[in-house]
Design a protein around this motif. Structure first.
Motif, PDB file in Angstrom:
ATOM      1  N   UNK A 254       2.881   7.614   0.077  1.00 46.45           N
ATOM      2  CA  UNK A 254       1.973   8.756  -0.114  1.00 46.45           C
ATOM      3  C   UNK A 254       1.707   9.058  -1.589  1.00 46.45           C
ATOM      4  N   UNK A 255       2.459   8.450  -2.514  1.00 47.70           N
ATOM      5  CA  UNK A 255       2.291   8.779  -3.938  1.00 47.70           C
ATOM      6  C   UNK A 255       1.219   7.919  -4.602  1.00 47.70           C
ATOM      7  N   UNK A 256       1.311   6.599  -4.406  1.00 46.00           N
ATOM      8  CA  UNK A 256       0.396   5.677  -5.079  1.00 46.00           C
ATOM      9  C   UNK A 256      -0.740   5.297  -4.136  1.00 46.00           C
ATOM     10  N   UNK A 257      -1.968   5.366  -4.658  1.00 47.83           N
ATOM     11  CA  UNK A 257      -3.113   4.968  -3.819  1.00 47.83           C
ATOM     12  C   UNK A 257      -3.224   3.449  -3.841  1.00 47.83           C
ATOM     13  N   UNK A 258      -3.054   2.835  -2.687  1.00 47.30           N
ATOM     14  CA  UNK A 258      -3.055   1.371  -2.611  1.00 47.30           C
ATOM     15  C   UNK A 258      -3.307   0.980  -1.155  1.00 47.30           C
ATOM     16  N   UNK A 259      -4.193  -0.010  -0.963  1.00 44.17           N
ATOM     17  CA  UNK A 259      -4.507  -0.388   0.422  1.00 44.17           C
ATOM     18  C   UNK A 259      -3.938  -1.772   0.772  1.00 44.17           C
TER      19      UNK A 259
ATOM     20  N   UNK B 286      -6.548  -5.915  11.424  1.00 49.14           N
ATOM     21  CA  UNK B 286      -5.818  -5.512  10.217  1.00 49.14           C
ATOM     22  C   UNK B 286      -6.348  -6.284   9.017  1.00 49.14           C
ATOM     23  N   UNK B 287      -7.063  -5.631   8.112  1.00 51.87           N
ATOM     24  CA  UNK B 287      -7.704  -6.341   6.996  1.00 51.87           C
ATOM     25  C   UNK B 287      -6.835  -6.255   5.741  1.00 51.87           C
ATOM     26  N   UNK B 288      -6.515  -7.416   5.184  1.00 48.46           N
ATOM     27  CA  UNK B 288      -5.781  -7.469   3.916  1.00 48.46           C
ATOM     28  C   UNK B 288      -6.839  -7.543   2.807  1.00 48.46           C
ATOM     29  N   UNK B 289      -6.723  -6.715   1.758  1.00 47.45           N
ATOM     30  CA  UNK B 289      -7.769  -6.680   0.724  1.00 47.45           C
ATOM     31  C   UNK B 289      -8.028  -8.039   0.084  1.00 47.45           C
ATOM     32  N   UNK B 290      -9.303  -8.245  -0.271  1.00 44.20           N
ATOM     33  CA  UNK B 290      -9.786  -9.488  -0.861  1.00 44.20           C
ATOM     34  C   UNK B 290      -9.037  -9.863  -2.150  1.00 44.20           C
ATOM     35  N   UNK B 291      -8.619  -8.840  -2.891  1.00 43.04           N
ATOM     36  CA  UNK B 291      -7.949  -9.063  -4.173  1.00 43.04           C
ATOM     37  C   UNK B 291      -6.662  -9.882  -3.994  1.00 43.04           C
ATOM     38  N   UNK B 292      -6.119  -9.882  -2.758  1.00 45.18           N
ATOM     39  CA  UNK B 292      -4.871 -10.615  -2.500  1.00 45.18           C
ATOM     40  C   UNK B 292      -5.121 -12.023  -1.963  1.00 45.18           C
ATOM     41  N   UNK B 293      -6.358 -12.532  -2.143  1.00 44.35           N
ATOM     42  CA  UNK B 293      -6.682 -13.819  -1.493  1.00 44.35           C
ATOM     43  C   UNK B 293      -5.813 -14.976  -1.987  1.00 44.35           C
ATOM     44  N   UNK B 294      -5.266 -14.846  -3.215  1.00 48.72           N
ATOM     45  CA  UNK B 294      -4.368 -15.906  -3.701  1.00 48.72           C
ATOM     46  C   UNK B 294      -3.102 -15.982  -2.843  1.00 48.72           C
ATOM     47  N   UNK B 295      -2.730 -14.845  -2.248  1.00 43.69           N
ATOM     48  CA  UNK B 295      -1.594 -14.831  -1.312  1.00 43.69           C
ATOM     49  C   UNK B 295      -2.154 -15.158   0.069  1.00 43.69           C
ATOM     50  N   UNK B 296      -2.630 -16.405   0.230  1.00 45.99           N
ATOM     51  CA  UNK B 296      -3.357 -16.763   1.458  1.00 45.99           C
ATOM     52  C   UNK B 296      -2.497 -16.625   2.719  1.00 45.99           C
ATOM     53  N   UNK B 297      -1.197 -16.820   2.577  1.00 42.20           N
ATOM     54  CA  UNK B 297      -0.276 -16.646   3.714  1.00 42.20           C
ATOM     55  C   UNK B 297      -0.336 -15.228   4.242  1.00 42.20           C
ATOM     56  N   UNK B 298      -0.482 -14.251   3.315  1.00 38.18           N
ATOM     57  CA  UNK B 298      -0.487 -12.835   3.698  1.00 38.18           C
ATOM     58  C   UNK B 298      -1.803 -12.513   4.403  1.00 38.18           C
ATOM     59  N   UNK B 299      -2.910 -13.094   3.877  1.00 41.32           N
ATOM     60  CA  UNK B 299      -4.196 -12.855   4.541  1.00 41.32           C
ATOM     61  C   UNK B 299      -4.177 -13.440   5.951  1.00 41.32           C
ATOM     62  N   UNK B 300      -3.629 -14.648   6.070  1.00 45.73           N
ATOM     63  CA  UNK B 300      -3.658 -15.328   7.381  1.00 45.73           C
ATOM     64  C   UNK B 300      -2.700 -14.657   8.374  1.00 45.73           C
ATOM     65  N   UNK B 301      -1.435 -14.591   7.990  1.00 47.24           N
ATOM     66  CA  UNK B 301      -0.425 -14.106   8.938  1.00 47.24           C
ATOM     67  C   UNK B 301      -0.271 -12.583   8.928  1.00 47.24           C
TER      68      UNK B 301
END
Ligand SMILES: CC(C)(COP(=O)(O)OP(=O)(O)OC[C@H]1O[C@@H](n2cnc3c(N)ncnc32)[C@H](O)[C@@H]1OP(=O)(O)O)[C@@H](O)C(=O)NCCC(=O)NCCS
Length: 295
Positions: A39-44, A1-16
């Motif tokens: 289904x409305x907003x495009x967001x990964x 499960x890959x969390x997008x790079x743009x969220x790297x400041x939320x390191x807890x979310x990337x890790x866990x």
């Protein structure tokens, strides 16, 4: 499960998030389940399936108790803790709760220290965002936002937890227009201005228990969300809106009454700038913006 790079400041979310130990949750009664979530907003940003809990199932009561515990301690000092009947009658029945939860067996010591340990659940909520549909077509109201960060010392906080909790709820429920209420000077304004251009609907709200409440409306624009993490200047906002000579000073009730009088006279719409709020201290005066006149 890959969390997008743009969220790297939320390191807890990337890790866990990537290990599956933290997941978004929805606490929703069966009739209110969202059709075609996300289904409305495009967001990964939220690639994993959320945990679904049913508030009508008494076996899930401890999950609600944990939500109450975080909420009560975060809002208690401002005398705004949510009564249980408000949570049930005004949130669970018409709307739903979203947020992030962590596998209880994986909770780090800092969280164990501040969360109730006598309430066992397989998943422990770390945040809550309550969102309710309104009678106005397509409009929702953000009724409550709260994150365990407000109970943690700064070194143990989960950066972006409150922001991502609201982001998840708006994305999941396909929300286009979202109203909300908060008090001038609240740290929450730093978050609320990042979901789309924020219009001031009331600057002074004596009908509320706190008259210094702002009611705002946001046209949800996920393209702007990453600026919360990148701190990039909002150049689109600067192109579309111009500063006025009006301000809101969180220390001056008169400044709120003055702006509200103008709104009532139909002189609006008036907006706040996310970039400016991000750069200012909570009690600093805020510039009020209006759409640029097209000549
Ligand atoms: C307001 C609240 C939801 C924010 O959630 P959070 O998880 O703490 O915040 P996030 O990690 O998502 O965002 C961090 C950003 O928020 C701002 N922020 C959060 N708490 C802050 C505080 N006490 N003072 C100043 N800024 C604060 C900062 O801008 C920070 O980013 P920066 O340091 O890069 O500028 C949370 O603090 C909370 O639950 N507070 C108590 C309840 C409440 O007031 N809810 C809002 C009602 S509308």
């Amino acid at each position: 499960m890959k969390i997008p790079e743009i969220l790297k400041k939320a390191d807890w979310y990337q890790k866990w998030g990537e290990s599956g130990d933290i997941r978004p949750y929805v606490y929703v009664r069966p009739d209110n389940k969202i059709q075609n979530p996300g289904s409305l907003h495009r967001l990964d940003w939220f690639p994993m399936a959320p945990i679904c809990k049913n508030p009508l199932d008494t076996a899930e009561l401890n999950f609600a108790e944990q939500i109450y515990d975080i909420e009560g301690r975060a809002f208690g000092p401002a005398n705004m803790a949510m009564p249980r009947w408000v949570f049930y009658d005004c949130a669970i029945i018409p709307g739903f709760v979203a947020g992030f939860a962590m596998k209880t067996e994986k909770l780090p010591p800092a969280l164990k220290k501040v969360l109730r340990s006598d309430l066992y659940c397989d998943w422990t909520p770390l945040s809550l965002f309550i969102i309710i549909p309104t009678m106005a077509e397509g409009q929702w109201v953000a009724h409550n936002l709260c994150a365990v960060n407000s109970l943690l010392p700064s070194e143990d906080r989960f950066y972006g937890l409150g922001f991502l909790s609201k982001a998840f709820g708006l994305w999941y429920a396909n929300v286009e227009s979202c109203l909300g209420m908060t008090q001038w000077g609240s740290p929450a304004l730093k978050l609320h201005t990042h979901y789309g251009n924020l219009e001031v609907v009331t600057a002074y709200t004596p009908v509320h228990s706190h008259a210094k409440t702002i009611t705002y409306r946001v046209a949800v624009n996920t393209a702007a969300w990453e600026k919360f993490f990148t701190r990039e200047q909002d150049s689109e906002f600067q192109k579309q809106y111009a500063p006025t000579s009006l301000i809101i000073d969180p220390k001056s009730e008169q400044s709120m009454k003055d702006l509200h009088a103008r709104i009532q006279k139909g002189e609006g719409p008036f907006y706040l700038s996310a970039t400016e709020i991000g750069e200012k201290n909570l009690m600093d005066a805020l510039t009020i913006y209006q759409p640029q006149r097209v000549s």
